[in-house]
Design a protein around this motif. Structure first.
Motif, PDB file in Angstrom:
ATOM      1  N   SER A  59     119.288  -6.975  70.999  1.00 31.72           N
ATOM      2  CA  SER A  59     120.416  -6.049  71.006  1.00 31.72           C
ATOM      3  C   SER A  59     121.621  -6.673  70.322  1.00 31.72           C
ATOM      4  CB  SER A  59     120.767  -5.682  72.444  1.00 31.72           C
ATOM      5  OG  SER A  59     121.946  -4.919  72.498  1.00 31.72           O
ATOM      6  N   GLY A  60     122.341  -5.866  69.554  1.00 31.88           N
ATOM      7  CA  GLY A  60     123.552  -6.353  68.903  1.00 31.88           C
ATOM      8  C   GLY A  60     123.319  -7.191  67.678  1.00 31.88           C
ATOM      9  N   THR A  61     122.067  -7.289  67.218  1.00 35.94           N
ATOM     10  CA  THR A  61     121.757  -8.074  66.027  1.00 35.94           C
ATOM     11  C   THR A  61     122.535  -7.542  64.822  1.00 35.94           C
ATOM     12  OG1 THR A  61     119.536  -8.640  66.787  1.00 35.94           O
ATOM     13  CG2 THR A  61     119.918  -8.721  64.422  1.00 35.94           C
ATOM     14  N   THR A  62     123.160  -8.437  64.071  1.00 36.00           N
ATOM     15  CA  THR A  62     123.856  -8.057  62.842  1.00 36.00           C
ATOM     16  C   THR A  62     123.396  -8.967  61.711  1.00 36.00           C
ATOM     17  OG1 THR A  62     125.725  -9.537  63.279  1.00 36.00           O
ATOM     18  CG2 THR A  62     125.901  -7.275  64.092  1.00 36.00           C
ATOM     19  N   TYR A 108     119.591  -4.564  58.378  1.00 27.54           N
ATOM     20  CA  TYR A 108     119.963  -3.726  59.522  1.00 27.54           C
ATOM     21  C   TYR A 108     120.928  -4.446  60.456  1.00 27.54           C
ATOM     22  CZ  TYR A 108     116.425  -6.408  62.145  1.00 27.54           C
ATOM     23  OH  TYR A 108     115.694  -7.415  62.732  1.00 27.54           O
ATOM     24  N   ALA A 109     121.647  -3.633  61.233  1.00 27.62           N
ATOM     25  CA  ALA A 109     122.516  -4.098  62.312  1.00 27.62           C
ATOM     26  C   ALA A 109     122.342  -3.132  63.472  1.00 27.62           C
ATOM     27  CB  ALA A 109     123.972  -4.144  61.865  1.00 27.62           C
ATOM     28  N   LEU A 110     122.161  -3.661  64.688  1.00 27.18           N
ATOM     29  CA  LEU A 110     121.820  -2.837  65.847  1.00 27.18           C
ATOM     30  C   LEU A 110     122.995  -2.669  66.797  1.00 27.18           C
ATOM     31  CD1 LEU A 110     118.344  -4.419  66.723  1.00 27.18           C
ATOM     32  CD2 LEU A 110     118.801  -2.416  65.284  1.00 27.18           C
ATOM     33  N   ASN A 111     123.095  -1.465  67.375  1.00 23.82           N
ATOM     34  CA  ASN A 111     124.077  -1.184  68.423  1.00 23.82           C
ATOM     35  C   ASN A 111     125.492  -1.548  67.979  1.00 23.82           C
ATOM     36  OD1 ASN A 111     125.023  -0.300  70.888  1.00 23.82           O
ATOM     37  ND2 ASN A 111     124.537  -2.191  71.981  1.00 23.82           N
ATOM     38  N   GLN A 112     125.923  -0.920  66.909  1.00 25.57           N
ATOM     39  CA  GLN A 112     127.230  -1.189  66.331  1.00 25.57           C
ATOM     40  C   GLN A 112     128.197  -0.040  66.665  1.00 25.57           C
ATOM     41  OE1 GLN A 112     127.753  -4.340  64.673  1.00 25.57           O
ATOM     42  NE2 GLN A 112     125.818  -4.553  65.786  1.00 25.57           N
ATOM     43  N   PHE A 113     129.109   0.269  65.763  1.00 30.92           N
ATOM     44  CA  PHE A 113     130.150   1.274  65.957  1.00 30.92           C
ATOM     45  C   PHE A 113     129.547   2.600  66.409  1.00 30.92           C
ATOM     46  CE2 PHE A 113     132.729   4.711  64.072  1.00 30.92           C
ATOM     47  CZ  PHE A 113     133.929   4.470  64.725  1.00 30.92           C
ATOM     48  N   SER A 114     130.131   3.208  67.448  1.00 30.70           N
ATOM     49  CA  SER A 114     129.701   4.504  67.989  1.00 30.70           C
ATOM     50  C   SER A 114     128.248   4.500  68.462  1.00 30.70           C
ATOM     51  CB  SER A 114     129.896   5.618  66.954  1.00 30.70           C
ATOM     52  OG  SER A 114     131.257   5.799  66.656  1.00 30.70           O
ATOM     53  N   ASN A 115     127.768   3.338  68.935  1.00 31.98           N
ATOM     54  CA  ASN A 115     126.386   3.213  69.413  1.00 31.98           C
ATOM     55  C   ASN A 115     125.373   3.633  68.356  1.00 31.98           C
ATOM     56  OD1 ASN A 115     127.043   2.256  72.043  1.00 31.98           O
ATOM     57  ND2 ASN A 115     127.584   4.358  72.626  1.00 31.98           N
ATOM     58  N   PHE A 118     122.717   0.601  61.918  1.00 32.85           N
ATOM     59  CA  PHE A 118     122.919   0.783  60.486  1.00 32.85           C
ATOM     60  C   PHE A 118     121.768   0.101  59.752  1.00 32.85           C
ATOM     61  CE2 PHE A 118     126.984   1.461  62.363  1.00 32.85           C
ATOM     62  CZ  PHE A 118     127.658   2.351  61.537  1.00 32.85           C
ATOM     63  N   PHE A 119     121.187   0.789  58.755  1.00 30.21           N
ATOM     64  CA  PHE A 119     120.076   0.176  58.029  1.00 30.21           C
ATOM     65  C   PHE A 119     120.107   0.604  56.568  1.00 30.21           C
ATOM     66  CE2 PHE A 119     118.491   4.223  59.508  1.00 30.21           C
ATOM     67  CZ  PHE A 119     117.554   4.654  58.583  1.00 30.21           C
ATOM     68  N   ASP A 120     119.525  -0.221  55.710  1.00 29.93           N
ATOM     69  CA  ASP A 120     119.510   0.082  54.275  1.00 29.93           C
ATOM     70  C   ASP A 120     118.414  -0.707  53.587  1.00 29.93           C
ATOM     71  OD1 ASP A 120     120.651  -2.459  52.786  1.00 29.93           O
ATOM     72  OD2 ASP A 120     121.990  -2.147  54.486  1.00 29.93           O
ATOM     73  N   ILE A 121     118.073  -0.273  52.383  1.00 33.20           N
ATOM     74  CA  ILE A 121     117.303  -1.078  51.436  1.00 33.20           C
ATOM     75  C   ILE A 121     118.272  -1.536  50.361  1.00 33.20           C
ATOM     76  CG2 ILE A 121     115.573  -1.009  49.594  1.00 33.20           C
ATOM     77  CD1 ILE A 121     113.887   0.808  51.323  1.00 33.20           C
ATOM     78  N   SER A 122     118.238  -2.820  50.055  1.00 34.57           N
ATOM     79  CA  SER A 122     119.180  -3.378  49.085  1.00 34.57           C
ATOM     80  C   SER A 122     118.440  -4.011  47.914  1.00 34.57           C
ATOM     81  CB  SER A 122     120.066  -4.439  49.749  1.00 34.57           C
ATOM     82  OG  SER A 122     120.896  -5.055  48.783  1.00 34.57           O
TER      83      SER A 122
END
Length: 225
Positions: A59-62, A108-115, A118-122
């Protein structure tokens, strides 16, 4: 209520609630060749065609990422090298530490702003293997794919053994790396964007390249979807 039971029950509730925010990332190699998956957090794993590796992300991984490595050779102690995506010459990638370009990234980043997750391909570190990054639960269905023949169509000046470099890796200038000042798309970034519209093509390509899911979703990363 027995006071001696109150604290253990309360702690169990907290642990259960915290665990519900962790994500399971299933990494599948669908390529007709071996890919050595790497992840921070997670480490690394050899994946032959059809094999899957499950990562439990806290949880909370960024700042997390998963990427494919190709052309690897490792000895019995997990030391060696890869043609693309090499991670300090180790099978098990330590954190912090990322792969050597060119390599396609799932971030990815888990459990961030507004619960939200966020994820993407870069493609900011270039491209080596086609990829899908998609949610698999929690009512979230919008995934991302980058499956174009970027290696085959790569501009000559960006070509690399086994992949296609992003121009920042090659030229190392603010125009391409966006280290300072305004940063706009370039002909090179447009090459990537035209082929993979949902993927990051340069560092400031946020508006069309960042996706969200309600916290609590699980995900899959597929090489050669």
């Amino acid at each position: 209520m027995n006071p001696s039971l109150t604290l253990p029950i309360f702690l169990s509730i907290l642990l259960f609630a915290g665990a519900s925010y962790a994500a399971i990332i299933d990494v599948l190699n669908n390529c007709p060749y071996t890919v050595w998956a790497a992840a921070v957090p997670g480490g690394g794993r050899r994946l032959d065609q059809g094999q899957t590796w499950q990562i439990n992300a806290p949880s909370g991984t960024t700042g997390a990422r998963v990427w494919p490595r190709t052309g690897c050779n490792f000895d019995g102690s997990g030391r060696g090298n890869c043609q693309t995506g090499d991670c300090n010459g180790l099978l098990e990638c330590p954190g912090p530490g990322y792969g050597v370009p060119p390599n396609t990234l799932a971030e990815y980043a888990l459990n961030q702003f507004s619960n939200l997750d966020f994820f993407d391909i870069s493609l900011v570190d270039g491209f080596n293997v086609p990829m899908e990054f998609s949610p698999t639960s929690n009512g979230c269905t919008r995934g991302i794919k980058c499956t174009a023949d970027i290696v085959g169509q790569c501009p000559n000046e960006l070509k690399a053994p086994g992949g296609c470099n992003n121009p920042c890796t090659v030229f190392k200038t603010d125009q391409y790396c966006c280290n300072s000042g305004p940063c706009e798309p370039t002909d090179y970034s447009k090459f990537f964007k035209q082929r993979c519209p949902d993927a990051y093509s340069y560092p400031k390509d946020d508006n069309t390249s960042t996706f969200t899911c309600p916290t609590g979703a699980n995900y899959k990363v597929v090489f050669c979807p």
